[in-house]
Write an enzyme that holds these catalytic residues in place. Structure first.
Site, short mmCIF file in Angstrom:
data_model
loop_
_atom_site.label_atom_id
_atom_site.label_comp_id
_atom_site.label_asym_id
_atom_site.label_seq_id
_atom_site.Cartn_x
_atom_site.Cartn_y
_atom_site.Cartn_z
N GLY A 14 0.85 -1.21 0.00
CA GLY A 14 0.00 0.00 0.00
C GLY A 14 0.88 1.25 0.00
N VAL A 26 17.20 8.21 -0.51
CA VAL A 26 17.98 7.03 -0.90
C VAL A 26 18.84 7.38 -2.11
CG1 VAL A 26 17.80 4.71 -1.94
CG2 VAL A 26 16.40 5.31 0.05
N ARG A 28 19.76 10.35 -3.41
CA ARG A 28 20.78 11.39 -3.21
C ARG A 28 21.94 10.86 -2.36
NH1 ARG A 28 17.98 16.73 -4.04
NH2 ARG A 28 17.33 16.36 -6.20
N ARG A 75 1.11 -5.06 -5.62
CA ARG A 75 1.18 -6.28 -4.82
C ARG A 75 1.46 -7.40 -5.82
NH1 ARG A 75 -2.78 -3.40 -1.32
NH2 ARG A 75 -1.61 -3.06 0.58
N ASP A 106 5.34 -4.79 6.25
CA ASP A 106 5.87 -6.09 6.68
C ASP A 106 5.94 -7.12 5.55
OD1 ASP A 106 6.75 -8.00 8.73
OD2 ASP A 106 4.83 -8.96 8.31
N THR A 128 3.91 2.98 5.73
CA THR A 128 2.50 2.58 5.70
C THR A 128 1.73 3.55 6.59
OG1 THR A 128 0.90 0.99 6.58
CG2 THR A 128 3.14 0.75 7.38
N ASP A 130 -0.66 2.86 8.35
CA ASP A 130 -1.24 2.15 9.51
C ASP A 130 -0.44 2.25 10.80
OD1 ASP A 130 -3.06 1.29 7.60
OD2 ASP A 130 -2.02 -0.60 7.25
N ASP A 132 1.64 0.14 11.81
CA ASP A 132 1.47 -1.19 12.42
C ASP A 132 2.75 -2.03 12.38
OD1 ASP A 132 1.50 -1.58 9.70
OD2 ASP A 132 -0.20 -2.97 9.67
N MET A 172 -9.07 4.01 7.96
CA MET A 172 -8.21 2.85 7.68
C MET A 172 -7.25 2.59 8.84
SD MET A 172 -7.03 2.90 3.75
CE MET A 172 -8.04 2.14 2.49
N ARG A 174 -5.90 -1.02 8.88
CA ARG A 174 -5.83 -2.48 8.86
C ARG A 174 -6.18 -2.99 10.27
NH1 ARG A 174 -3.42 -5.60 4.57
NH2 ARG A 174 -2.39 -3.77 3.74
N ALA A 189 -13.65 13.73 19.16
CA ALA A 189 -14.75 12.80 18.91
C ALA A 189 -15.46 12.44 20.22
CB ALA A 189 -14.22 11.55 18.23
N HIS A 254 -9.44 5.24 1.09
CA HIS A 254 -8.14 5.56 0.48
C HIS A 254 -7.84 7.05 0.41
CE1 HIS A 254 -9.02 1.48 -0.87
NE2 HIS A 254 -7.72 1.31 -0.94
#
Ligand code: ADP
Ligand code: F6P
Length: 354
Positions: A14, A26, A28, A75, A106, A128, A130, A132, A172, A174, A189, A254
């Protein structure tokens, strides 16, 4: 020590805002060290198909501020097979690629481990939305995604206030509630639902009903997708039925994966990009670059993967075999720390948002 003349860089899984900033760093860093860089397009698919071109210093100009990834992402199920990876390794030889920096999550790192073991040293950069990946405090894209969520929720709140409505917003993440929990606090909220803590629809309804009786007009409830995509729309319906407050449902999906990266993500991506190349050129591989208490470091992909699996209660048979008793103790402590940080956030949310 292996001499690196040319390295590759790819983005996979993703996409996440800040991936371009990492690609730039990376590229440079390598060029400054006299190492050539090859752009591998569409993640592992491009590696298998030979969709590979030189990346020059000017090719990464004006991308630090751009969302998405100029290298595109994919993917690639074929990369999970030995035959697929053999084609990828052939292409590394054909294009003279001595090592690769992979930017992703991961799954991407699992591919990188196999590639390293089969002869092409790889280093991973965690990107990512997430957040995560347990071994790093922050992943590239997380901060931007959260800022996008609060911007959108602020807009929903405006219209909820005008019409005295509630809006249930699914975000989102995951299996991780990090985006939901942080944005629930930051957007004020009324309630948040995340997979890490038990949730009780009735108490959310009660809270809304009571606050409405006291004159509150707008309500926002943030739900992490990790509790299941059927949950949030059903909760919206239940809130409306039980409280009498007209309730809408919005799935941000998304939209929070796009957009210009925030300052924090640009800095994190730049630091990680520099470190990744230096780590590779030092002769290290099969590692993921992490940020821990503000410092950048490299952790073995296996350690990072097992830590994640333990944290998420998804440990597979045999995965602990490569871990020493001492590492296991450190992992347990890290997991406790992450859990208590999340609980502290959840407690703050519960104390201040009515
Ligand atoms: P992320 O990197 O965001 O976790 P995925 O889980 O979709 O995203 O993984 C990205 C890609 O990494 C996959 O499409 C596949 O090409 C490769 N990959 C994932 N898991 C493995 C694995 N166990 N072995 C080899 N390659 C893998
Ligand atoms: O991992 C990033 C992520 O956006 C998750 O938050 C989400 O569950 C998933 O990817 C969506 O995947 P896809 O882009 O394949 O729909």
């Amino acid at each position: 020590m292996k001499e690196f003349k040319r390295i590759g860089v790819l983005t996979s899984g993703g996409d996440a805002p800040g991936m371009n900033a990492a690609v730039r760093a990376v590229c440079r860093t390598a060029l400054t060290r006299g190492v050539e860089v090859m752009a591998i397009y569409r993640g592992y698919s491009g590696l298998i198909e030979g969709d590979i071109k030189p990346l020059e210093i000017r090719d990464v100009s004006n991308i630090i501020n751009k969302g998405g990834t100029i290298l595109y992402s994919d993917r690639c199920p074929e990369f999970k097979t030995k035959e697929g990876r053999a084609k990828a390794i052939d292409n590394c030889r054909r294009f003279g690629i001595d090592g690769i920096v992979v930017i992703g999550g991961d799954g991407t790192f699992q591919g990188a481990t196999k590639l390293t073991e089969e002869g092409v040293p790889c280093i991973g950069i965690p990107a990512t939305i997430d957040n995560d990946i347990t071994s790093t405090d922050n992943t590239i894209g997380f901060d931007t995604a959260m800022n996008t969520v609060i911007e959108l929720v602020d807009k929903l709140r405006d219209t909820c206030e005008s019409h005295a409505r509630c809006n249930v917003v699914e975000v989102m993440g995951r299996g991780a509630g990090d985006i939901a929990l942080n944005t629930a606090i930051a957007s004020g909220a009324t309630a948040v639902v995340v997979p890490e803590f038990p949730h009780d629809d009735n108490s959310i309804c009660k809270r809304i009903k009571k606050a409405r009786e006291l004159g509150k007009r707008n309500f926002i409830v943030i739900v992490s997708e990790g509790v299941g995509h059927e949950y949030a729309p059903a909760l919206a319906q239940k809130i409306q039925e039980e409280t009498g407050v007209e309730t809408k449902f919005a799935r941000l999906a998304h939209i929070v994966r796009g957009g210009n990266p925030t300052l924090a993500d640009r800095i994190l991506a730049s630091k990680m990009g520099v470190y990744a190349v230096e780590e590779l050129l030092r002769g290290n591989s099969n590692k993921v670059i992490c940020e821990r208490n503000g410092d950048i470091c490299a952790v073995s992909i296996n350690y990072s993967h097992v830590l994640d699996a333990m944290y998420k209660d998804k440990l597979k048979e045999g995965e602990l075999e490569s871990i020493t008793a001492e590492e296991l103790e450190i992992m347990k402590a890290e997991i406790e720390e992450k859990k208590s940080e999340l609980l502290a956030l959840y407690t703050v949310e519960n104390k201040i948002n009515l």
